[in-house]
Design a protein around this motif. Structure first.
Motif, PDB file in Angstrom:
ATOM      1  N   UNK A 144       0.836  -1.213   0.000  1.00 19.15           N
ATOM      2  CA  UNK A 144       0.000   0.000   0.000  1.00 19.15           C
ATOM      3  C   UNK A 144       0.867   1.258   0.000  1.00 19.15           C
ATOM      4  N   UNK A 145       0.539   2.169  -0.842  1.00 21.22           N
ATOM      5  CA  UNK A 145       1.292   3.413  -0.949  1.00 21.22           C
ATOM      6  C   UNK A 145       2.412   3.382  -1.957  1.00 21.22           C
ATOM      7  N   UNK A 146       2.831   2.176  -2.355  1.00 16.69           N
ATOM      8  CA  UNK A 146       3.937   2.075  -3.316  1.00 16.69           C
ATOM      9  C   UNK A 146       3.542   2.549  -4.707  1.00 16.69           C
ATOM     10  N   UNK A 147       2.282   2.317  -5.081  1.00 20.85           N
ATOM     11  CA  UNK A 147       1.874   2.651  -6.443  1.00 20.85           C
ATOM     12  C   UNK A 147       1.967   4.142  -6.712  1.00 20.85           C
ATOM     13  N   UNK A 148       1.550   4.956  -5.739  1.00 20.94           N
ATOM     14  CA  UNK A 148       1.637   6.413  -5.925  1.00 20.94           C
ATOM     15  C   UNK A 148       3.080   6.852  -6.097  1.00 20.94           C
ATOM     16  N   UNK A 149       3.971   6.250  -5.312  1.00 19.60           N
ATOM     17  CA  UNK A 149       5.398   6.581  -5.418  1.00 19.60           C
ATOM     18  C   UNK A 149       5.953   6.154  -6.767  1.00 19.60           C
ATOM     19  N   UNK A 150       5.517   4.988  -7.235  1.00 22.80           N
ATOM     20  CA  UNK A 150       5.972   4.502  -8.539  1.00 22.80           C
ATOM     21  C   UNK A 150       5.443   5.376  -9.678  1.00 22.80           C
ATOM     22  N   UNK A 151       4.187   5.799  -9.568  1.00 16.27           N
ATOM     23  CA  UNK A 151       3.623   6.660 -10.601  1.00 16.27           C
ATOM     24  C   UNK A 151       4.376   7.981 -10.686  1.00 16.27           C
ATOM     25  N   UNK A 152       4.767   8.506  -9.541  1.00 16.10           N
ATOM     26  CA  UNK A 152       5.543   9.743  -9.541  1.00 16.10           C
ATOM     27  C   UNK A 152       6.909   9.518 -10.185  1.00 16.10           C
ATOM     28  N   UNK A 153       7.527   8.366  -9.864  1.00  8.91           N
ATOM     29  CA  UNK A 153       8.815   8.035 -10.486  1.00  8.91           C
ATOM     30  C   UNK A 153       8.654   7.812 -11.990  1.00  8.91           C
ATOM     31  N   UNK A 154       7.523   7.220 -12.373  1.00  7.99           N
ATOM     32  CA  UNK A 154       7.257   6.998 -13.798  1.00  7.99           C
ATOM     33  C   UNK A 154       7.206   8.321 -14.553  1.00  7.99           C
ATOM     34  N   UNK A 155       6.472   9.284 -14.014  1.00  6.20           N
ATOM     35  CA  UNK A 155       6.382  10.591 -14.668  1.00  6.20           C
ATOM     36  C   UNK A 155       7.734  11.286 -14.695  1.00  6.20           C
ATOM     37  N   UNK A 156       8.468  11.159 -13.589  1.00  9.26           N
ATOM     38  CA  UNK A 156       9.793  11.781 -13.544  1.00  9.26           C
ATOM     39  C   UNK A 156      10.726  11.176 -14.576  1.00  9.26           C
ATOM     40  N   UNK A 157      10.656   9.840 -14.725  1.00  3.91           N
ATOM     41  CA  UNK A 157      11.519   9.180 -15.720  1.00  3.91           C
ATOM     42  C   UNK A 157      11.171   9.625 -17.132  1.00  3.91           C
ATOM     43  N   UNK A 158       9.880   9.854 -17.383  1.00  3.65           N
ATOM     44  CA  UNK A 158       9.475  10.354 -18.701  1.00  3.65           C
ATOM     45  C   UNK A 158      10.069  11.738 -18.939  1.00  3.65           C
ATOM     46  N   UNK A 159      10.107  12.565 -17.895  1.00  2.00           N
ATOM     47  CA  UNK A 159      10.720  13.874 -18.034  1.00  2.00           C
ATOM     48  C   UNK A 159      12.197  13.786 -18.349  1.00  2.00           C
ATOM     49  N   UNK A 160      12.899  12.863 -17.675  1.00  2.00           N
ATOM     50  CA  UNK A 160      14.333  12.687 -17.944  1.00  2.00           C
ATOM     51  C   UNK A 160      14.574  12.216 -19.374  1.00  2.00           C
ATOM     52  N   UNK A 161      13.747  11.276 -19.839  1.00  2.00           N
ATOM     53  CA  UNK A 161      13.901  10.805 -21.219  1.00  2.00           C
ATOM     54  C   UNK A 161      13.567  11.910 -22.211  1.00  2.00           C
ATOM     55  N   UNK A 162      12.553  12.719 -21.875  1.00  2.00           N
ATOM     56  CA  UNK A 162      12.254  13.867 -22.727  1.00  2.00           C
ATOM     57  C   UNK A 162      13.437  14.807 -22.831  1.00  2.00           C
ATOM     58  N   UNK A 163      14.116  15.041 -21.699  1.00  2.00           N
ATOM     59  CA  UNK A 163      15.310  15.890 -21.718  1.00  2.00           C
ATOM     60  C   UNK A 163      16.387  15.304 -22.621  1.00  2.00           C
ATOM     61  N   UNK A 164      16.582  13.985 -22.525  1.00  2.30           N
ATOM     62  CA  UNK A 164      17.621  13.333 -23.340  1.00  2.30           C
ATOM     63  C   UNK A 164      17.337  13.496 -24.828  1.00  2.30           C
ATOM     64  N   UNK A 165      16.116  13.139 -25.217  1.00  4.05           N
ATOM     65  CA  UNK A 165      15.796  13.189 -26.645  1.00  4.05           C
ATOM     66  C   UNK A 165      15.700  14.618 -27.163  1.00  4.05           C
ATOM     67  N   UNK A 166      15.431  15.575 -26.279  1.00  3.78           N
ATOM     68  CA  UNK A 166      15.376  16.963 -26.735  1.00  3.78           C
ATOM     69  C   UNK A 166      16.762  17.559 -26.929  1.00  3.78           C
ATOM     70  N   UNK A 167      17.784  16.942 -26.341  1.00  2.00           N
ATOM     71  CA  UNK A 167      19.140  17.500 -26.402  1.00  2.00           C
ATOM     72  C   UNK A 167      20.084  16.710 -27.283  1.00  2.00           C
ATOM     73  N   UNK A 168      19.658  15.505 -27.663  1.00  2.00           N
ATOM     74  CA  UNK A 168      20.524  14.680 -28.511  1.00  2.00           C
ATOM     75  C   UNK A 168      20.086  14.790 -29.963  1.00  2.00           C
ATOM     76  N   UNK A 169      21.040  14.911 -30.852  1.00  2.00           N
ATOM     77  CA  UNK A 169      20.743  14.973 -32.287  1.00  2.00           C
ATOM     78  C   UNK A 169      20.745  13.553 -32.832  1.00  2.00           C
TER      79      UNK A 169
END
Length: 934
Positions: free
Chosen positions: A540-565
């Motif tokens: 209990x409570x782990x899913x919310x933490x995982x969902x937040x990490x999921x969104x954060x990881x998407x942001x990090x990947x967005x940063x990578x693909x936005x900066x790499x040619x």
């Protein structure tokens, strides 16, 4: 080559307090570990990371050769050996076993329990014995339904899990021997079973089939053909008599082979079904669908072959339907829906992972740096043991399952790392003397034993690898127990904790802008995604933490693909969308620092910003960020600059800044009507009407219309789902309404705006709501009729125009603005407006009709259905109502004028076909006598 990241997926470890050296062990659900040694099974409760306590002990019939646990049904099943005979037994209700001397009930499978003894089963463990015609070699429990599959020398026997209902409050778990799967030419060393999918493995062969419940091939049930020489094997020069040709001097090897789908029928292995269950069984299997056959060839590069060069660790891994990763839906373990299924098996130095549900596909190949002994596959990792190392590899199951669950993955909306991404080793942990491994929940269980002095092993002839049937799979009698063994429980750290470590690790690659950064962050993303898919294991409570990490990881990947040619830079868009970051938040993550005076903007960021500004997001960028966006596009995509400035999100842009960059486009040779309109819009925004007029005069009206087609947002924008006219459109309404109507008509003609959207635009523009129709909208309808647009329904357009003409005539309501077209213009340009009938001319020229607007509407109302007007008026008179007298006086007045002015023949043509003769007769008589009177 597999890349090693040297992360820390393994946390604390604890020692299992076993009394005897474990021979077999397996995990039991969420909190129990079973350890078999000698003729006893010890159960240990595993709670947290530092507590492993004995739970109960129960005796077995003999030494345990195989051990398996089923979460469905919560039972333990074992193959036991006593006096060189093997037995199959299931241990049910084992949680009620309090002490070793507690009473145990032993019963035969399928035998009904007598009522007097039923209550005794409630509080005591029972052992279900399952007799077989052949010695059992291996076992597998279905993780979804709890059915038990038993592998024997020539067949597989399926025991269906069921419950004997004793009363409304109590039922007893039982099994039914429901199916026998006859398999020729392969002796199972390991098997795996999951919701109808069966995987069978011998020393160097793997066969995967699916048992179908569709009765279309029902003739295969209860039928076992006589053994015959298989045509495929005959063609390959292989037969059952191969062993007769073998000698100590010659070795005959079969070729390696991989057959997928229906082609796997050519393997030479015969599979037939024999139904033994009851007729009222809910699910019956009728025929077999072949999915995969793979045969490996022994390595004959050396003169002597090791005894353990064989396949091991066969496993089917299901992944269940979870719903959207961003939803809060609770997953019920009782309602598991299979989403995807994976099969893993391994040679000593290479492991193979297949996906086998909708299609059979090899996902990953694992190259081990050392010789492996055993491996276990989980939704997050592959754990492999060698003699001295515990290795943790990444898997691609969640990436493959994501594409099965969501067909819109890898679009502008959503994305997922590719299944083709190379696997990597997260950790190689030193353990001396590793012998066996199992996994349950977040625990890896390891058996270690210090090897005694090296003793030369007896090696068998290489010919042992050539016959499918010539190998006994019964394990050798273990040596006398020696000191130096341990059973460890290694706790894997939480997915979020490991995710954070992987993100921190990726920062080492961040400044270098390498693909390694993308790869590691993709691994972190898949780790979190896999944990969310395995929701049944979450606290209990782990899913919310995982969902937040999921969104954060998407942001990090967005940063990578936005900066790499890279060729995949467009993935910045879906990852940023999945992250939940606003456009302003993304822009604030950009490094705007310029060292040498020139700034290079990668196409991933440009693609994201450009696409986001086109989507009419309800987000307004600040003046500072808007200026940075303009600067970015002027440097990277100057042709897009006019479009960018028209986005509602750029509302706060300083118009002087925008005009400065637009003028630079002119001086650089980039000039177009779109640039002109953008400058005109900015001039209007800062109140410079002279500049606005000069820009608008630089192009013809036709070109200006083309410019609005290229960028409709110059006139029409959407905010919070509502049509909003721009300041430019408001100004055109006052100064150039004809251009405005022509432009909106062109937008409709080019599918840039719909019919209802256009109507709404003019109503909002003119400040009208409800049923009130502004004249500018009537002008637009008339323009539609003149243009004869193919997608416009003429009858609806006729109705709207006629209704508006009649309404204004009946109310004596003049238009709120001067109409753009006169009746004469419409008659001359539109075939739908016919010539005016003489009697209409009479009415128009009447001295009582002095209002010009009234006469125009009356003229326009004439092929727009004047002939249908009188019948309609008569019909409304018949219906009565509040306006009966108004309609009646209107009709009488009209007939009086027409009877005076028209000839009798023309008057007859005007009258409706139905009606009361007495009513019309006076007018007819007057019309016929008026000539004599004159």
């Amino acid at each position: 080559m597999v890349q090693l990241y040297n992360l820390h997926p393994f946390g604390s470890q604890q020692v299992v307090p076993c009394k005897l050296e474990p021979e077999r062990f397996c995990g039991g659900g969420r909190d129990t570990l079973f350890v078999a040694a000698g003729c006893k099974v010890e159960a240990f409760t595993v709670v947290g990371q530092e507590l492993c306590q004995p739970r109960c002990v129960f005796s077995t019939l003999g030494r345990v050769l195989r051990l398996a646990y089923s979460e469905a049904g919560d039972y333990l099943v074992a193959i036991e050996e006593k006096n060189k005979a093997t037995f199959l037994r299931a241990y049910v209700n084992w949680r009620s076993k309090r002490t070793e001397n507690s009473r145990v009930c032993i019963r035969m499978v399928g035998h009904d329990v007598e009522a007097p003894f039923s209550e005794t089963f409630r509080d005591q463990m029972s052992i279900v014995e399952m007799p077989l015609s052949e010695a059992p070699l291996c076992i597998s429990c279905c993780p979804v339904k709890g059915d038990l599959l038993v592998g024997c020398t020539n067949n597989l026997v399926l025991f269906s899990l069921k419950y004997q209902i004793i009363n409304e409050e109590f039922s007893i778990l039982d099994f039914e021997r429901s199916l026998v799967i006859h398999i020729d030419n392969i002796t199972p060393a390991e098997i795996s079973f999951c919701v109808g999918y069966v995987a069978v493995m011998s020393e160097l062969e793997v066969l995967i089939v699916k048992l179908e419940s569709d009765p279309k091939n029902r003739e295969s049930v209860n039928y076992r053909p006589h053994k015959t020489t298989n045509p495929t094997k005959q063609a390959e020069g292989i037969s059952n008599e191969t062993s007769q040709l073998e000698s100590d001097d010659f070795v005959i090897c079969q070729k390696p082979m991989e057959l997928l789908g229906e082609k796997s029928k050519q393997s030479g292995i015969s599979v037939t079904l024999e139904s033994t269950g009851l007729a009222d069984e809910k699910i019956k299997y009728f025929h077999v669908r072949h999915l995969l056959y793979r045969r490996f060839a022994p390595d004959i590069s050396s003169c002597l072959l090791s005894d353990d060069v064989r396949l091991h660790s066969l496993q089917l891994l299901p992944i269940y339907q979870t719903g959207s990763l961003t939803s809060d839906r609770k997953n019920s373990s009782q309602e598991k829906v299979l989403l995807s299924l994976f099969c893993f098996f391994s040679l000593p130095h290479v492991g193979y992972l297949y996906m086998i549900v909708k299609s059979v596909e090899l996902l990953s190949v694992y190259q081990y740096p050392e010789k492996s002994q055993q491996a276990v596959l989980t939704p997050q990792f592959l754990h492999v043991i060698t003699s001295n190392n515990l290795q943790c590899y990444t898997v691609r199951c969640s990436a493959a399952a994501a594409r099965e669950e969501d067909p819109y993955v890898d679009t502008t909306l959503k994305a997922c790392p590719p299944i083709s991404m190379a696997v990597c080793a997260l950790r190689i942990q030193l353990f001396i003397g590793l012998k066996a491994i199992c996994h349950f929940k977040n625990h890896v269980v390891l058996l270690t034993k210090a090897d005694p002095e090296t003793v030369p092993e007896r090696r068998e002839s290489p010919k042992r690898f050539l016959s499918r049937k010539g190998t006994s799979v019964n394990p050798k009698t273990p040596p006398v127990a020696e000191a130096g063994w341990n059973l460890y429980i290694v706790n894997t750290i939480s997915p979020v904790q490991l995710y954070k470590e992987m993100v921190d690790y990726s920062n080492a690659y961040k400044t270098a802008k390498t693909q390694s950064c993308v790869h590691l962050l993709s691994e972190a993303h898949l780790l979190v995604r896999a944990a969310l898919m395995d929701a049944s294991q979450l606290e209990p409570g782990e899913k919310a933490e995982l969902l937040e990490a999921f969104k954060e990881s998407c942001g990090h990947l967005g940063d990578c693909y936005s900066r790499l040619e890279t060729q995949h830079s467009h993935l910045a868009l879906p990852y940023y969308k999945m992250s939940g970051l606003s456009m302003a938040e993304v822009l604030n993550r950009v490094d705007w620092a310029v060292e040498d005076g020139s700034q290079k903007y990668e196409r991933g960021l440009i693609f994201y910003i450009n696409h986001s500004l086109y989507e009419n997001l309800d987000e307004e960028l600040s003046e500072e960020l808007s200026a940075k966006v303009v600067q970015m596009f002027y440097a990277a995509e100057p042709k897009q600059l006019p479009h960018i400035l028209c986005s509602p999100s750029m509302k706060n842009i300083d118009p002087l800044t925008a005009i400065k960059y637009l003028r630079k486009l002119d001086t650089s040779g980039f000039s177009s009507v779109l640039v002109t309109l953008a400058k005109a819009a900015m001039a209007l925004k800062m109140g410079d009407l002279d500049m606005h007029r000069n820009e608008m005069k630089s192009h013809s009206e036709m070109k200006l219309v083309c410019g609005f087609i290229l960028e409709p947002r110059l006139l029409i924008q959407q905010r919070k789902g509502q049509i909003v006219p721009t300041e430019f459109a408001v100004h055109l309404k006052e100064t150039q309404p004809g251009l405005l109507v022509a432009s909106v008509l062109a937008l409709q003609k080019n599918n840039k705006i719909g019919i209802e959207e256009a109507d709404s635009f003019f109503k909002v523009l003119c400040g009208k709501d409800g049923d009130t129709i502004p004249q500018l909208l009537v002008d637009f309808w008339e323009a539609q009729l003149v243009a004869c647009l193919p997608d416009v329904v003429l009858q609806e357009l006729f109705f709207k125009l006629t209704s508006q003409y009649i309404w204004r005539l009946s109310k004596r309501q003049p238009p709120d603005t001067t109409p753009l077209r006169t009746s004469e213009d419409l008659i001359n340009t539109c075939s739908h407006y016919g010539l005016i009938n003489p009697w209409v001319n009479v009415l128009i020229s009447s001295e009582s009709l002095v209002d010009k607007n009234y006469m125009e509407d009356l003229s326009k109302l004439q092929t727009l259905w004047w002939k249908k007007l009188l019948p309609e008026l008569c019909q409304r008179i018949k219906c009565g109502g509040e306006k009966y007298q108004l309609y009646l006086s209107s009709l009488k007045e009209t007939l009086s004028v027409v009877a005076v002015e028209l000839e009798l023949r023309d008057f007859l043509n005007v009258l409706p076909e139905d009606g009361t003769a007495a009513f019309f007769l006076p007018y007819l008589l007057y019309c016929s006598r008026k000539k004599s009177l004159t």
